[in-house]
Scaffold this motif. Structure first.
Motif, PDB file in Angstrom:
ATOM      1  N   ASP A 189       0.695  -0.891   0.314  1.00 33.53           N
ATOM      2  CA  ASP A 189      -0.226  -0.307  -0.488  1.00 33.53           C
ATOM      3  C   ASP A 189       1.034   1.126  -0.043  1.00 33.53           C
ATOM      4  N   GLU A 190       2.443   1.140   1.232  1.00 27.45           N
ATOM      5  CA  GLU A 190       2.249   2.406   0.433  1.00 27.45           C
ATOM      6  C   GLU A 190       3.496   2.972  -0.627  1.00 27.45           C
TER       7      GLU A 190
ATOM      8  N   GLU B  89       0.707   4.487  -3.184  1.00 29.89           N
ATOM      9  CA  GLU B  89       0.499   5.393  -2.613  1.00 29.89           C
ATOM     10  C   GLU B  89       1.611   6.285  -3.392  1.00 29.89           C
TER      11      GLU B  89
END
Length: 369
Positions: free
Chosen positions: A71-72, A75
């Motif tokens: 996820d990091e 993004e």
């Protein structure tokens, strides 16, 4: 607009690559393990690709992000502003590597990065999907210690592919490493140069290109030349600048090999490189090598004993080459070998040694003055 670039290079030649970049006027040059960073403009993409002898490719750094989770990573990549570089129809395949990081699955990282870039571009161009029917913008990622660096490859085929060597012998020496050996010898075109194990002629050809100060990238194309925001004039100007800095002169460069087929290949490669008139290739046994010149430089990459022959055979070659080398007064000698017992077999301890890599093979450049 100023960009940050990364030039990956073979381990051991980072300092040489950094010196090259400084000589052609690049700013904020910083050598790190396995790469050199610098700052430059859109026009410097052409200048770096055309002129670099020891770098492997020129990467335009888009951004960095923490990558402790998928996820990091997603993004962080999505927020990098890819529309600055990739047009609405651009192809953007993704490749890369991960080292000492939580995200170690390369296919998963590729998928996440590809999706993040696509989502970013779809929003900017107000489309539902990316056609990817235009020019190629090869995305490369490097994840180290949970930090991801995202770049676009401006080069295409690696810079070691000069365009003059479509055919080579059994164990070719990479052109960028040959250029590094020439640089370490401090050859400036004044003294004789000899390579008694010339193979496909890479060291003599790189020596001739260096003597002529001829940019190694003049006979090939690069990925960034097809990019929408890279004006053709930038490349025309860089080519004209490189040609204006060439030298003219007569040079004494000799290459020998016991294999007649290698000599024929070397001659053809020299023709393709445009330096055939400056090099003399001969079918010759290195053990009978003699030079009457009062001094010069011997640079060579003899067989290692782990790629195309047994170690005992390689050691015999080293012994015979060492006996010949002792007769070369006032010569400088540079021998690249991965053999741990090279100095013993050669019969002389090197004055200096420098660790280099020929592909994945760890070598030493043994220097005798």
């Amino acid at each position: 607009m100023e960009f940050t670039f990364s030039v990956p290079c073979l381990f051991g030649v980072e300092g040489l690559c950094a010196d090259e970049l400084r000589r052609i006027g690049m700013a904020d040059v910083r050598a790190e393990n396995g790469r050199v960073l610098f700052a430059g403009s859109a026009g410097d993409i052409a200048r770096a690709n055309i002129n670099l002898r020891t770098g492997e490719r020129v990467l335009l750094i888009v951004g960095t992000t923490a990558a402790n989770s998928y996820d990091e990573l997603f993004e962080g990549v999505r927020a990098m502003g890819w529309e600055r570089f990739i047009p609405f129809d651009g192809k953007f395949p993704v490749k890369g590597h991960s080292l000492d990081s939580k995200l170690h699955s390369i296919p998963d990282c590729q998928s996440i990065i590809k999706k993040a870039i696509a989502e970013s571009l779809k929003v900017k161009y107000k489309v539902d999907w990316m056609a990817e029917s235009g020019a190629k913008y090869q995305v490369r990622f490097s994840i180290m210690d949970n930090i991801a660096t995202l770049s676009i490859d401006t080069t295409g085929d690696g810079l070691h592919k000069r365009g003059y060597r479509p055919v080579s012998n059994a164990a070719p020496l990479r052109e960028t490493l040959a250029a590094a050996i020439v640089k370490l010898s401090r050859y400036r075109g004044r003294e004789p140069v000899c390579d008694p194990f010339c193979g496909s002629g890479t060291i003599p050809i790189e020596a001739a290109l260096a003597a002529l100060n001829r940019a190694p990238g003049l006979n090939r194309g690069f990925s960034a030349q097809s990019w929408a925001w890279q004006n053709k004039s930038l490349w025309d100007d860089a080519i004209a600048e490189a040609r204006a800095h060439e030298y003219r002169g007569k040079y004494d460069i000799w290459g020998g090999d016991i294999d007649r087929e290698c000599i024929d290949i070397a001659k053809e490669n020299a023709k393709r490189a445009g330096v055939a008139e400056h090099i003399r290739f001969e079918c010759s046994d290195a053990a009978s090598f003699r030079r009457d010149a009062p001094g010069g430089i011997l640079m060579s990459n003899p067989p290692y004993g782990e790629r195309i022959m047994q170690q005992s055979e390689a050691e015999d070659i080293y012994r015979r080459l060492g006996a010949v080398s002792k007769q070369l007064e006032k010569w400088k000698i540079y021998i690249l070998s991965s053999h741990a017992e090279f100095e013993r077999a050669f019969g002389m301890a090197a004055v200096k040694k420098r660790k280099l890599y020929n592909g994945m093979i760890k070598c030493d450049l043994y220097m005798y003055f």
